[in-house]
Design a protein around this motif. Structure first.
Motif, short mmCIF file in Angstrom:
data_model
loop_
_atom_site.label_atom_id
_atom_site.label_comp_id
_atom_site.label_asym_id
_atom_site.label_seq_id
_atom_site.Cartn_x
_atom_site.Cartn_y
_atom_site.Cartn_z
N LYS A 7 1.10 -1.55 0.38
CA LYS A 7 0.58 -0.08 0.10
C LYS A 7 1.03 1.00 0.06
O LYS A 7 2.01 1.27 -0.16
N VAL A 8 0.41 1.91 -0.68
CA VAL A 8 1.10 3.52 -0.37
C VAL A 8 0.50 4.23 1.29
O VAL A 8 0.08 4.37 1.65
N ASN A 9 2.46 4.16 2.04
CA ASN A 9 2.53 4.00 3.47
C ASN A 9 2.52 6.03 3.64
O ASN A 9 3.13 6.66 2.38
N THR A 10 2.18 6.14 5.11
CA THR A 10 2.24 7.25 4.98
C THR A 10 1.98 7.28 6.66
O THR A 10 2.27 6.43 7.22
N PRO A 11 3.11 8.30 6.94
CA PRO A 11 3.65 8.26 8.71
C PRO A 11 2.34 8.78 8.99
O PRO A 11 1.37 9.04 9.47
N ILE A 12 2.50 7.59 10.74
CA ILE A 12 2.17 7.74 11.84
C ILE A 12 1.95 9.14 12.93
O ILE A 12 0.68 9.20 13.27
N GLN A 13 2.74 9.70 12.75
CA GLN A 13 3.34 11.50 13.71
C GLN A 13 4.27 11.76 12.10
O GLN A 13 5.08 11.25 11.71
N SER A 14 4.02 13.24 12.35
CA SER A 14 4.94 13.94 11.85
C SER A 14 5.59 15.18 12.55
O SER A 14 4.28 15.70 13.19
N ILE A 15 6.58 15.66 13.11
CA ILE A 15 7.36 17.13 13.40
C ILE A 15 7.76 17.58 11.62
O ILE A 15 8.75 17.54 11.15
N VAL A 16 7.47 19.21 11.66
CA VAL A 16 7.46 20.24 10.21
C VAL A 16 8.23 20.35 11.00
O VAL A 16 7.50 21.55 11.89
N ASN A 17 9.25 21.06 11.00
CA ASN A 17 9.83 22.08 11.56
C ASN A 17 9.64 23.64 10.89
O ASN A 17 10.34 23.40 9.23
N PRO A 18 9.13 24.99 11.52
CA PRO A 18 8.60 26.01 10.53
C PRO A 18 10.01 26.65 10.24
O PRO A 18 9.34 27.38 8.51
N THR A 19 10.88 26.50 10.35
CA THR A 19 11.98 27.51 10.37
C THR A 19 13.44 26.77 9.18
O THR A 19 13.72 26.80 8.76
N ALA A 20 12.74 24.87 8.84
CA ALA A 20 13.10 24.35 8.01
C ALA A 20 14.59 23.68 8.44
O ALA A 20 15.15 23.94 7.26
N VAL A 21 15.19 23.80 10.01
CA VAL A 21 15.98 23.65 10.03
C VAL A 21 16.08 21.76 10.30
O VAL A 21 15.51 21.41 10.34
N LYS A 22 17.58 21.42 9.42
CA LYS A 22 17.24 20.39 8.61
C LYS A 22 18.17 19.61 10.15
O LYS A 22 18.86 19.58 10.99
#
Length: 251
Positions: free
Chosen positions: A163-178
């Motif tokens: 199946k197309v896998n999607t994460p169960i949780q995510s954090i998105v850093n708004p300042t795009a710090v790697k």
């Protein structure tokens, strides 16, 4: 040194052996007597080691390379056991889950390899940007992945899903710090991530809430590599400015 923001060139196993990748070689450092025990040299000098991961306490070391290969080596005999192809770019992150080896590349794909079988590629996950860090949890039920656009994803353990896998949780850093590196702490319900500019910090997260608990400062360069000692009480961190720290960790 040859350390980059999206390479993972350090791993520490339960036998107190530390593997470090430098250019076209991997060096094995013995933590008991502080000596270099072995070294592995890639066959092509134009190809560099881009990631490293131990198979538990065994003598098998996985090496990702700059030309998209994933290689398995026996460090005692210094012989290559197999070579697994499939990535079209630099393999910057590796992590084991028993006989499943997961690898992430700069094009954003994560491949799951079953090293027991000839047709090793059994599943794929995807980020929109390049994979900088990858780590299976101590329970072996979750996979954490960090990408160059600041995303931290938590995936379920289902390597062979069609199946197309999607994460169960995510954090998105708004300042795009790697997010340069990831480490699970097996004795606590926590994650540690290593970051780049502007603060070059290590961040401790509670799991599963993903609430930030603490920031740890000290490095003046991107925190590229994190490794946990066999007794789970020390964290080895290495930064882009060629400095390394060992931190004493206690809950």
């Amino acid at each position: 040194m040859f350390w980059s923001i999206d390479l993972n060139l350090l791993d520490w196993n339960s036998e107190n052996l530390v593997a470090i990748g430098l250019k076209s070689a991997a060096y094995i450092w013995n933590g008991e007597n502080n000596t270099v025990a072995q070294s592995i040299l890639l066959q092509s000098p134009s190809t560099y080691v881009s990631s490293i991961s131990w198979l538990s306490a065994r003598t098998c070391l996985a090496i990702g390379t700059s030309n998209g290969e994933v290689q398995l080596w026996d460090i005692e005999t210094q012989k290559r056991l197999r070579n697994m192809l499939g990535h079209m770019s630099v393999v910057g992150a590796l992590s084991w889950n028993q006989h499943i080896l997961s690898s992430g590349c700069r094009l954003g794909s994560i491949h799951h390899h079953d090293v027991r079988i000839a047709q090793h590629h059994i599943g794929t996950l995807r980020h929109k940007q390049g994979i900088c860090s990858l780590k299976w949890s101590p329970s072996e039920k979750l996979l954490a992945s960090g990408s160059s656009d600041g995303h931290l994803n938590i995936w379920p353990c289902d390597p062979a899903s069609t199946k197309v896998n999607t994460p169960i949780q995510s954090i998105v850093n708004p300042t795009a710090v790697k997010i340069c590196s990831i480490l699970w702490l097996p004795d606590t319900r926590e994650l540690v991530t290593g970051h780049g500019s502007p603060r070059n910090q290590m961040t401790v997260w509670q799991y599963p809430s993903l609430l930030k608990l603490n920031d740890v400062y000290g490095h003046r360069g991107r925190v590229l590599h994190l490794a946990l000692s066999p007794d789970h009480k020390r964290i080895f961190s290495a930064a882009a400015n060629e400095t390394s720290f060992i931190w004493k960790y206690s809950k």
